[in-house]
Enzyme design. Structure first.
Site, short mmCIF file in Angstrom:
data_model
loop_
_atom_site.label_atom_id
_atom_site.label_comp_id
_atom_site.label_asym_id
_atom_site.label_seq_id
_atom_site.Cartn_x
_atom_site.Cartn_y
_atom_site.Cartn_z
N ASP A 10 46.79 28.07 102.52
CA ASP A 10 46.47 29.38 101.97
C ASP A 10 46.15 29.15 100.48
OD1 ASP A 10 46.51 32.23 101.45
OD2 ASP A 10 48.49 31.89 100.56
N ASP A 12 45.85 32.05 97.49
CA ASP A 12 46.52 32.89 96.49
C ASP A 12 48.03 32.88 96.68
OD1 ASP A 12 44.25 33.84 95.03
OD2 ASP A 12 43.71 34.95 96.82
N GLY A 53 42.83 41.59 100.90
CA GLY A 53 41.45 41.85 100.52
C GLY A 53 41.41 42.76 99.30
N GLY A 54 40.74 42.31 98.26
CA GLY A 54 40.71 43.06 97.01
C GLY A 54 40.02 44.41 97.13
N GLU A 56 39.63 46.17 99.90
CA GLU A 56 40.49 46.99 100.75
C GLU A 56 41.69 47.50 99.94
OE1 GLU A 56 39.25 44.04 101.40
OE2 GLU A 56 38.46 43.95 103.43
N ALA A 81 31.86 48.09 93.79
CA ALA A 81 31.44 47.73 92.42
C ALA A 81 32.63 47.19 91.62
CB ALA A 81 30.83 48.96 91.75
N LYS A 86 35.71 42.78 89.29
CA LYS A 86 37.00 42.08 89.23
C LYS A 86 36.81 40.59 89.50
CE LYS A 86 39.75 40.83 92.43
NZ LYS A 86 39.88 39.51 93.05
N THR A 124 42.10 34.69 102.64
CA THR A 124 41.38 35.96 102.71
C THR A 124 40.83 36.36 101.34
OG1 THR A 124 43.50 37.07 102.57
CG2 THR A 124 42.55 36.88 104.73
N SER A 126 37.88 35.85 98.33
CA SER A 126 36.44 35.59 98.35
C SER A 126 36.15 34.12 98.02
CB SER A 126 35.74 36.47 97.31
OG SER A 126 36.21 37.80 97.40
N ASP A 184 52.53 31.67 101.54
CA ASP A 184 53.53 32.24 100.61
C ASP A 184 53.90 33.68 100.95
OD1 ASP A 184 50.88 33.20 99.76
OD2 ASP A 184 51.99 34.14 98.11
C1 XBP Z 1 45.10 36.97 99.17
C2 XBP Z 1 44.33 38.21 99.23
C3 XBP Z 1 43.16 38.43 98.35
C4 XBP Z 1 43.43 38.31 96.86
C5 XBP Z 1 42.29 38.80 96.03
O1 XBP Z 1 44.58 36.05 100.05
O2 XBP Z 1 44.66 39.08 99.99
O3 XBP Z 1 42.68 39.71 98.62
O4 XBP Z 1 44.54 39.11 96.52
O5 XBP Z 1 41.08 38.24 96.40
P1 XBP Z 1 45.27 34.62 100.43
P2 XBP Z 1 39.79 39.13 96.72
O6 XBP Z 1 46.71 34.59 99.98
O7 XBP Z 1 45.11 34.54 101.93
O8 XBP Z 1 44.43 33.57 99.75
O9 XBP Z 1 39.69 40.14 95.64
O10 XBP Z 1 38.64 38.16 96.71
O11 XBP Z 1 40.00 39.75 98.07
MG MG Z 2 48.81 33.92 99.79
#
Ligand code: XBP
Ligand code: MG
Length: 263
Positions: A10, A12, A53-54, A56, A81, A86, A124, A126, A184
């Site tokens: 993963d 983030d 998803g940011g 969402e 937008a 972001k 998840t 970008s 995590d």
């Molecule tokens: C974490 C997410 C992402 C990030 C932000 O994904 O849910 O939405 O918070 O990124 P993971 P975006 O821990 O699976 O990597 O704004 O591109 O969605």
């Molecule tokens: Mg994560």
């Protein structure tokens, strides 16, 4: 016993503390840039992480606000937008200020490469966010480190749906029980488990106290073997970093345990 053939990361929270130190900050700067009086403090952002998803996440937050656009179409357009803005800000933050990998992550990745254990990315977030983070941390040829890279754009449904993991397995040609996922968050664990993949949890800042159902092992980070449950079987000192052999030992238990730990 099925040998470990692939490690799926993963991004983030797992590879770096990007949620607390990167995405949250960038969302707030995007709100400022758009003249919106919106601000996600650490507590609110922690709640919002339930939504993956940011874009969402912004849409969900709008559904709780009186000052969001009234029409659904306007909300969707504003969320699109803001999210694009972001991500541009996040990229700049990472490029300019750097976003250190969590302690122990680079060492584990290097051990995988040295031992020819294939790695994949299952996230998840970008693709642009993965690129900027790993380019900064691993260099220009960062993508040579990974045999599969599956990001938000590659799936129809984000975690906790298993799609991102199923696609990574498909691309690696690996059976679920021959892989291990590193996660995590509860949503991430649920996604990997739903794909049949054993999961190891390295708690991040937002999930220090979270309950993890069905993880193989849970600990506070790879910098030390201390406080991991179950304890690692390796004989080295307990404050040594978690190594690939520990991951392999936990993975080996996945075939024999009937009830994964819940902590
Ligand atoms: C974490 C997410 C992402 C990030 C932000 O994904 O849910 O939405 O918070 O990124 P993971 P975006 O821990 O699976 O990597 O704004 O591109 O969605
Ligand atoms: Mg994560």
């Amino acid at each position: 016993m099925t040998r470990l053939r692939a490690l799926l990361w993963d991004v983030d929270g797992t590879i770096a503390e990007t949620e607390r130190d990167g995405h949250r900050v960038a969302f707030n700067l995007a709100f400022d840039a758009w003249g919106l009086p919106w601000h996600w403090d650490e507590t609110r952002y922690g709640e919002l992480l339930r939504v993956t998803g940011g874009r969402e996440r912004i849409l969900h937050d709008m559904s709780t606000r009186a000052d969001a656009p009234a029409s659904p179409a306007d909300r969707v357009e504003l969320a699109r937008a803001l999210h694009a803005n972001k991500n541009a800000i996040y990229g700049k933050l990472v490029r300019d200020g750097g976003m250190p990998l969590r302690d122990g992550v680079l060492e584990l990745m290097r051990q995988c490469r040295a031992r020819d254990l294939r790695m994949g990315i299952a996230t998840t977030t970008s693709r642009a966010n993965v690129e900027v983070l790993l380019h900064a941390a691993l260099g220009e040829h960062w993508d040579d480190w990974f045999a599969a890279i599956v990001c938000a754009e590659d799936v129809a449904r984000k975690k906790p749906d298993p799609e991102v993991y199923l696609r990574a397995l498909e691309s690696l040609g690996t059976a679920p029980n021959a892989a291990a996922a590193i996660e995590d968050s509860p949503n991430g664990v649920d996604a990997a488990r739903a794909a049949g993949i054993p999961v190891i949890v390295t708690r991040s800042a937002y999930f220090v106290d979270a309950k993890f159902e069905g993880a193989l092992a849970v600990g506070p980070g790879f910098d030390s073997r201390r406080y991991w449950q179950p304890p690692t079987r390796a004989t080295n000192a307990s404050d040594d970093p978690v190594r690939l052999v520990d991951i392999e030992n936990w993975h080996a238990r996945s075939a024999t345990i009937t009830r994964p730990i819940c902590t």
